[in-house]
Scaffold this active site. Structure first.
Site, PDB file in Angstrom:
ATOM      1  N   ARG A 131     -11.799   6.998   9.373  1.00 12.99           N
ATOM      2  CA  ARG A 131     -11.333   5.614   9.382  1.00 12.99           C
ATOM      3  C   ARG A 131     -12.404   4.667   8.829  1.00 12.99           C
ATOM      4  O   ARG A 131     -12.098   3.734   8.089  1.00 12.99           O
ATOM      5  CB  ARG A 131     -10.958   5.210  10.808  1.00 12.99           C
ATOM      6  CG  ARG A 131     -10.568   3.757  10.967  1.00 12.99           C
ATOM      7  CD  ARG A 131      -9.321   3.433  10.159  1.00 12.99           C
ATOM      8  NE  ARG A 131      -8.804   2.117  10.508  1.00 12.99           N
ATOM      9  CZ  ARG A 131      -7.712   1.586   9.975  1.00 12.99           C
ATOM     10  NH1 ARG A 131      -7.021   2.271   9.085  1.00 12.99           N
ATOM     11  NH2 ARG A 131      -7.295   0.404  10.335  1.00 12.99           N
TER      12      ARG A 131
ATOM     13  N   ASP B 166      -8.734  -6.267  -4.859  1.00 14.75           N
ATOM     14  CA  ASP B 166      -8.312  -4.947  -4.372  1.00 14.75           C
ATOM     15  C   ASP B 166      -8.819  -3.886  -5.345  1.00 14.75           C
ATOM     16  O   ASP B 166      -8.340  -3.792  -6.471  1.00 14.75           O
ATOM     17  CB  ASP B 166      -6.777  -4.922  -4.286  1.00 14.75           C
ATOM     18  CG  ASP B 166      -6.235  -3.596  -3.745  1.00 14.75           C
ATOM     19  OD1 ASP B 166      -7.023  -2.646  -3.546  1.00 14.75           O
ATOM     20  OD2 ASP B 166      -5.011  -3.528  -3.521  1.00 14.75           O
TER      21      ASP B 166
ATOM     22  N   HIS C 286      -8.070  -5.032  -0.582  1.00 10.64           N
ATOM     23  CA  HIS C 286      -6.772  -4.394  -0.408  1.00 10.64           C
ATOM     24  C   HIS C 286      -6.014  -4.946   0.801  1.00 10.64           C
ATOM     25  O   HIS C 286      -4.799  -5.093   0.787  1.00 10.64           O
ATOM     26  CB  HIS C 286      -6.978  -2.887  -0.269  1.00 10.64           C
ATOM     27  CG  HIS C 286      -5.714  -2.112  -0.073  1.00 10.64           C
ATOM     28  ND1 HIS C 286      -4.732  -2.064  -1.031  1.00 10.64           N
ATOM     29  CD2 HIS C 286      -5.248  -1.386   0.976  1.00 10.64           C
ATOM     30  CE1 HIS C 286      -3.725  -1.317  -0.588  1.00 10.64           C
ATOM     31  NE2 HIS C 286      -4.017  -0.917   0.630  1.00 10.64           N
ATOM     32  N   ASP C 287      -6.746  -5.233   1.873  1.00 13.76           N
ATOM     33  CA  ASP C 287      -6.104  -5.715   3.104  1.00 13.76           C
ATOM     34  C   ASP C 287      -5.488  -7.101   2.977  1.00 13.76           C
ATOM     35  O   ASP C 287      -4.850  -7.571   3.919  1.00 13.76           O
ATOM     36  CB  ASP C 287      -7.111  -5.718   4.259  1.00 13.76           C
ATOM     37  CG  ASP C 287      -7.038  -4.432   5.076  1.00 13.76           C
ATOM     38  OD1 ASP C 287      -6.142  -3.616   4.798  1.00 13.76           O
ATOM     39  OD2 ASP C 287      -7.882  -4.255   5.979  1.00 13.76           O
TER      40      ASP C 287
ATOM     41  N   SER D 212       0.833  -1.193   0.000  1.00 13.77           N
ATOM     42  CA  SER D 212       0.000   0.000   0.000  1.00 13.77           C
ATOM     43  C   SER D 212       0.880   1.262   0.000  1.00 13.77           C
ATOM     44  O   SER D 212       1.738   1.397  -0.866  1.00 13.77           O
ATOM     45  CB  SER D 212      -0.938  -0.048   1.205  1.00 13.77           C
ATOM     46  OG  SER D 212      -1.965   0.884   1.055  1.00 13.77           O
TER      47      SER D 212
END
Lengths: 379, 196
Positions: free
Chosen positions: A228, A324, A357-358, A158
């Site tokens: 967040r 992602d 993405h994680d 990232s």
């Protein structure tokens, strides 16, 4: 040899929870300069006699230097113990591993919460706007301090991948291999848009006070939590969210016809927001997201990404994940094509994962196999 | 000595030491790994299947996941001594364009493919009236990745038509090389070395 390692083990520069105040000045892309420069970091393993086994791990937006050790605030294990540790692809038995808190962050490196030597007060919004390249320059200063002349590899996912990509463009002779996971060569309009939502949420919180909240003992935690929550959605995939939560209700039999967290996904996001504010500074969030939005590797090279890589000498490896949508595979391919055009040696694979993405932070056996093979080939 | 597939063994044996090689459709990197070790070749791979790419990168090879039909355009002209396309030609959407790209990227290109005019296939179609399913072409018409069936004579015709030059050719039958006489009837596989 044994003398050397004995010296290394007592050398206060090395180990967990280290920090250093470097005089600088660190000249920033904005034209401003920073002095002094505080850098908080950890090292694992021992730098070998040839100095050839150093690996720099660059963390993501809200990451930290605690890559493989317990987080001092949350008590959780390091954020990348799946890839870093004994028997893992990045192994303190073989590698000298460095991970530093990025410039602008809030875990000990210079950032908006640091004291401005000119006023004796926290910088707050008087901290200079920084870039990804500035973060990299600070890391290079740290490596000078640690006596690391050349990195065997720089590794990051990232935003860490952005730093890893910038590294060989700024310091072609100081890095032999570059491993970039779930990242991009520039922030897209969509990426910037999501970040702007987060920043506006923080700045709309009345407790933000133009950034001057440090003395009040209060902070714009509601705004930061919303930032967040919005960002966290972008780190997951729709399929992953559907699988985990679907439309399931949170500890209740029926909808309440109100605005409580009826759905599990709402409860989960609120929890993500609330737990985040305990460990992160709102102003740091503003500064680091800004740095990411300013990031465009080609821009500094007449718009040509291939030209950005023309002076580099490192080998590259890129990994993307099929779910992602924050930094989709197409972004990695753009980098691969530019590296080909520049005649660089590059590996690339898109791995399958349901986690979006994680995925790079989660269990990914194929990712570990690729990292291990790539790093060993570069040794 | 080497455990490579026969057409790959032919190619590997004819790669000179230290050559720069791009293998398009490199699978898990068996050929690249062999010539890197035995010929100190400077190797790169392109492969469509992610599990194969992970395996190849896991063995330390610089391999990129991509599609021969769409991703060759990004390689600079004559950036390799050899571009290799082994048993991939018949799976591409535009085989002619892929070979054209190979000959642009490589100073020379190795192209290997199964010969659909082998007598067993001909008999099976002639007498059985069904698309051939053989030891070397085990898939049925609906699940085969081979979407452009070609014969040795078809490939030669394409080479002539485009004005390319064949530098060498090898024919394989039953995992051994065989003569070029009536290759279109008797060879199961062909390997061509050509340049533009």
């Amino acid at each position: 040899m044994s003398m050397d390692s004995a010296i290394a083990s007592t050398d206060q520069r090395f180990g967990l929870r280290r920090s250093v105040r470097l005089p600088g000045p660190l000249r920033l892309d904005s034209g401003a300069s920073l002095t002094p420069v505080d850098i908080a970091y950890e090292t694992y393993g021992t730098l070998n006699a040839q100095g050839s086994n150093a690996i720099l791990i660059c963390h993501a937006l809200t990451g930290d230097q605690f890559v493989a050790s317990q987080h001092p605030v949350t008590g959780k294990p390091g954020w990348w113990t799946r890839a870093v540790g004994p028997g893992k692809p990045i192994d303190p038995e073989r590698h000298f591993i460095v991970c530093a808190n990025v410039l602008g962050s809030c875990l000990g490196s210079s950032g908006p919460a640091s004291t401005d030597p000119a006023t004796g007060e926290p910088y707050a919004m008087r901290f200079p706007v920084i870039t990804i390249a500035d973060m990299v320059r600070a890391q290079a200063m740290l490596l000078n301090h640690l006596g690391v002349e050349q990195l065997a590899a720089v590794v990051g996912g990232s935003m860490g991948g952005m730093q890893a990509l910038v590294w060989p463009t700024l310091y072609p002779d100081r890095v032999r291999a570059v491993l970039v996971i779930a990242s991009t060569a520039r922030h897209s309009a969509q990426n910037i848009a999501f970040h702007e939502v987060g920043r506006q949420a923080i700045m709309a919180d009345p407790r933000w006070h133009g950034g001057d909240y440090y003395a009040s003992g209060d902070s714009p935690s509601a705004g930061l939590a919303v930032a967040r929550m919005a960002a966290h959605i972008t780190y997951l995939s729709e399929a992953g969210l559907t699988e985990k939560f679907g439309r399931k209700l949170q500890a209740r039999e029926a909808k309440t016809f109100g605005f409580d967290a009826d759905f599990q996904v709402e409860s989960y996001l609120r929890h993500q927001g609330i737990s985040f504010v305990e460990r992160f500074d709102a102003n740091s969030y503003l500064y680091i997201t800004r740095a990411m939005d300013y990031y465009d590797l080609a821009e500094d090279h007449d718009g040509s990404l291939a030209r950005a890589f023309s002076e580099t000498r490192a080998r590259f490896c890129l990994i993307s994940f099929d779910t992602d949508w924050l930094y989709p595979t197409a972004e990695s391919r753009v980098i691969v094509h530019a590296l080909h055009a520049a005649g660089r040696e590059v590996s690339f694979v898109e791995l399958a994962s349901p986690y979006g993405h994680d995925a790079f932070l989660l269990d990914a056996p194929d990712m570990n196999r690729v990292i291990d093979g790539f790093l060993r080939a570069c040794e | 000595m080497s455990l490579l597939r026969p057409d790959l063994a032919v190619i590997a044996d004819h790669i000179p030491d230290g050559a720069r090689v791009l293998d398009v459709g490199c699978g898990d990197g068996a050929l690249l790994s062999d010539i890197r070790l035995r010929k100190q070749a400077d190797v790169r791979g392109l492969e469509i299947d992610p599990a194969n790419v992970a395996a190849a990168v896991g063995r330390g090879l610089p391999v990129v996941q991509g599609d021969a039909d769409t991703d060759l355009g990004y390689y600079p002209d004559k950036s390799f001594d050899f571009a290799i396309l082994s048993q991939t030609l018949q799976t591409t959407r535009r085989p002619d364009k892929v070979v054209e790209e190979l000959l642009r990227i490589g100073k020379q290109a190795f192209v290997s493919f199964p010969n659909f005019a082998h007598w067993r296939g001909r008999l099976s179609l002639l007498w059985g009236g069904r698309m051939p399913v053989t030891r070397l072409l085990p898939e049925r018409w609906y699940d085969t990745p081979n979407i452009h069936h070609l014969t040795i004579d078809d490939f030669r015709a394409l080479v002539r038509e485009r004005g390319w030059t064949i530098d060498a050719q090898w024919f394989l039958n039953d995992e051994r090389t065989t003569g070029s006489a009536n290759a279109n009837l008797f060879a199961e596989h062909a390997v061509f070395l050509l340049h533009a």
